[in-house]
Design an enzyme around this catalytic site. Structure first.
Site, mmCIF file in Angstrom:
data_model
loop_
_atom_site.group_PDB
_atom_site.id
_atom_site.type_symbol
_atom_site.label_atom_id
_atom_site.label_comp_id
_atom_site.label_asym_id
_atom_site.label_seq_id
_atom_site.Cartn_x
_atom_site.Cartn_y
_atom_site.Cartn_z
ATOM 1 N N LYS A 77 0.933 -1.173 0.295
ATOM 2 C CA LYS A 77 0.037 0.246 -0.130
ATOM 3 C C LYS A 77 0.444 1.254 -0.007
ATOM 4 O O LYS A 77 0.294 2.192 -0.418
ATOM 5 C CB LYS A 77 -1.143 -0.239 0.969
ATOM 6 N N ASP A 113 -10.629 3.008 1.601
ATOM 7 C CA ASP A 113 -11.078 2.450 2.374
ATOM 8 C C ASP A 113 -11.590 3.390 3.417
ATOM 9 O O ASP A 113 -13.186 3.104 3.812
ATOM 10 C CB ASP A 113 -9.873 1.909 3.589
HETATM 11 P P1 NDP Z 1 -2.088 -3.171 11.114
HETATM 12 O O1 NDP Z 1 -1.458 -3.840 11.417
HETATM 13 O O2 NDP Z 1 -1.538 -1.290 9.772
HETATM 14 O O3 NDP Z 1 -2.710 -2.971 12.175
HETATM 15 C C1 NDP Z 1 -3.067 -3.530 13.476
HETATM 16 C C2 NDP Z 1 -3.871 -2.849 14.943
HETATM 17 O O4 NDP Z 1 -4.113 -3.204 15.804
HETATM 18 C C3 NDP Z 1 -2.555 -1.908 15.068
HETATM 19 O O5 NDP Z 1 -3.117 -0.663 16.293
HETATM 20 C C4 NDP Z 1 -1.915 -2.489 16.502
HETATM 21 O O6 NDP Z 1 -1.855 -1.854 17.475
HETATM 22 C C5 NDP Z 1 -3.620 -3.149 17.152
HETATM 23 N N1 NDP Z 1 -3.712 -4.364 18.060
HETATM 24 C C6 NDP Z 1 -2.640 -5.633 17.151
HETATM 25 N N2 NDP Z 1 -3.324 -6.905 18.427
HETATM 26 C C7 NDP Z 1 -3.350 -6.129 19.522
HETATM 27 C C8 NDP Z 1 -3.516 -6.679 20.413
HETATM 28 N N3 NDP Z 1 -3.505 -8.289 20.972
HETATM 29 N N4 NDP Z 1 -3.833 -5.806 21.664
HETATM 30 C C9 NDP Z 1 -4.103 -4.853 21.184
HETATM 31 N N5 NDP Z 1 -4.306 -4.035 19.629
HETATM 32 C C10 NDP Z 1 -3.636 -4.545 19.430
HETATM 33 O O7 NDP Z 1 -3.753 -4.023 10.573
HETATM 34 P P2 NDP Z 1 -4.750 -3.081 9.572
HETATM 35 O O8 NDP Z 1 -5.433 -2.202 10.402
HETATM 36 O O9 NDP Z 1 -4.281 -3.416 8.224
HETATM 37 O O10 NDP Z 1 -6.093 -4.043 9.697
HETATM 38 C C11 NDP Z 1 -6.706 -4.278 11.164
HETATM 39 C C12 NDP Z 1 -7.976 -5.063 11.237
HETATM 40 O O11 NDP Z 1 -8.965 -4.479 10.202
HETATM 41 C C13 NDP Z 1 -7.085 -6.818 10.805
HETATM 42 O O12 NDP Z 1 -8.481 -7.324 11.671
HETATM 43 C C14 NDP Z 1 -8.316 -6.696 9.380
HETATM 44 O O13 NDP Z 1 -8.306 -7.325 8.562
HETATM 45 C C15 NDP Z 1 -8.982 -5.430 9.151
HETATM 46 N N6 NDP Z 1 -9.796 -4.714 8.514
HETATM 47 C C16 NDP Z 1 -10.638 -4.756 7.851
HETATM 48 C C17 NDP Z 1 -11.585 -4.240 6.590
HETATM 49 C C18 NDP Z 1 -12.724 -3.863 5.771
HETATM 50 O O14 NDP Z 1 -12.825 -3.915 5.267
HETATM 51 N N7 NDP Z 1 -13.468 -4.278 6.681
HETATM 52 C C19 NDP Z 1 -9.937 -3.162 5.643
HETATM 53 C C20 NDP Z 1 -8.941 -2.569 5.954
HETATM 54 C C21 NDP Z 1 -8.447 -4.242 7.525
HETATM 55 P P3 NDP Z 1 0.017 -1.604 17.910
HETATM 56 O O15 NDP Z 1 0.173 -0.062 16.731
HETATM 57 O O16 NDP Z 1 0.371 -1.092 19.506
HETATM 58 O O17 NDP Z 1 0.798 -2.063 17.140
#
Ligand code: NDP
Length: 281
Positions: A77, A113
């Site tokens: 991306k 998005d």
């Molecule tokens: P990223 O990896 O960019 O971000 C993940 C986020 O989740 C970060 O803020 C991270 O926190 C947090 N996180 C991960 N594990 C934990 C935990 N155990 N406890 C607390 N916070 C946690 O992923 P994306 O933003 O790309 O995707 C996030 C979700 O959204 C995914 O499940 C994805 O499938 C979904 N999604 C859905 C879409 C849709 O169209 N419905 C489109 C895009 C994504 P930290 O910053 O502290 O690491």
């Protein structure tokens, strides 16, 4: 009506696709081919596995092969940006592109998005974020696009709650004056709660599995959205339903961001109902 799959592919068929790694699990081909078929378009959509570091090669291939459009998913991306002619203000602010479309001879990077989620809320659920207090859990790519779109949609407050504070602060800025960093307790005061963390992804579905926030902070006056769509009924949505809140799953965002891409590529407003039915199959 054109069947974009298999034998109906012709010399005139425009090809579009999604690039990512891994990409074989993607639902995009299902959604987008349903849109092409419903509109009777002579288009077809495929998934292209593109190795990390090869985003620019994929954009060059789009030019060489005359592909009609590309969706872009992880890990490309950000990397595609350098190979494009320009990007929209949304994509520039997010530093991420999820859709590449032609404008004349130029390739332009978009990010649909966040707008996809806002459209889904407005059109599918009659929820307008304007004037609402919103809490976004998470600060990754999905969260950032949603935070910016909520700010643009006129939300009264966009509070970002994230495990890693510095990332939360950077994401909150994307909402403009409505953006702020908060703590889990802010969920109790929100009209709209959006889980944009990956917590709940891959859980068995239903109530079993981890929650991104304490369920005791949810209540019946709220709309609770989970961007996680595998499973569709996440532990958070089960908890929301149990306390009388309105649960909204992540498929609406997936459908509407793809619908915006189809419109950018073909100029046709797709049938989101047909896309939604394909996604839920
Ligand atoms: P990223 O990896 O960019 O971000 C993940 C986020 O989740 C970060 O803020 C991270 O926190 C947090 N996180 C991960 N594990 C934990 C935990 N155990 N406890 C607390 N916070 C946690 O992923 P994306 O933003 O790309 O995707 C996030 C979700 O959204 C995914 O499940 C994805 O499938 C979904 N999604 C859905 C879409 C849709 O169209 N419905 C489109 C895009 C994504 P930290 O910053 O502290 O690491």
């Amino acid at each position: 009506m054109a069947d974009p799959v298999g034998s109906s592919l012709r010399g005139s068929t425009r090809i579009a696709g999604v690039i990512g790694a891994p990409v074989r699990h993607s639902r995009s081909p299902l959604l987008v081919n349903a849109a092409f078929a419903a509109a009777g378009l002579d288009w077809a959509f495929a998934a292209f596995e593109v190795a990390p570091g090869r985003a620019a090669d994929a954009v060059a291939a789009m030019r060489t092969l005359g592909l009609g459009g590309l969706s872009v998913t992880m890990p490309h991306k950000h990397d595609v940006i350098a190979a494009l002619d320009r990007v929209t203000p949304d994509a520039a602010a997010l530093d991420a592109v999820n859709c590449i479309a032609w404008e004349g001879d130029d390739l332009v990077g978009h990010n649909t998005d966040g707008a996809g989620l806002v459209r889904s809320l407005r059109l599918d659920h009659q929820v307008d974020p304007a004037g609402l207090r919103c809490v976004v859990l998470g600060a990754g790519g999905a969260a950032r696009s949603v935070v910016r779109a909520l700010g643009e949609a006129g939300a009264a407050q966009v509070t970002v709650v994230n495990r890693t504070e510095a990332k939360g602060a950077a994401a909150a800025e994307l909402a403009g004056p409505a953006g702020r960093v908060g703590a889990p307790v802010d969920v109790a005061d929100a009209h709209l709660v959006i889980n944009a963390t990956s917590v709940g992804m891959g859980s068995p579905g239903g109530a079993a599995g981890p929650l991104p926030v304490d369920a005791a902070l949810l209540h019946g006056e709220q709309v609770v959205v989970d961007l996680v769509y595998l499973p569709l009924e996440t532990p958070l949505l089960a908890a929301a339903a149990a306390c009388g809140a309105r649960p909204v799953d992540g498929l609406g965002m997936l459908v509407h961001q793809a619908a915006l891409a189809v419109q950018l590529w073909t100029g046709v407003v797709p049938d989101v109902g047909a896309m939604g039915r394909a996604a839920r199959q």
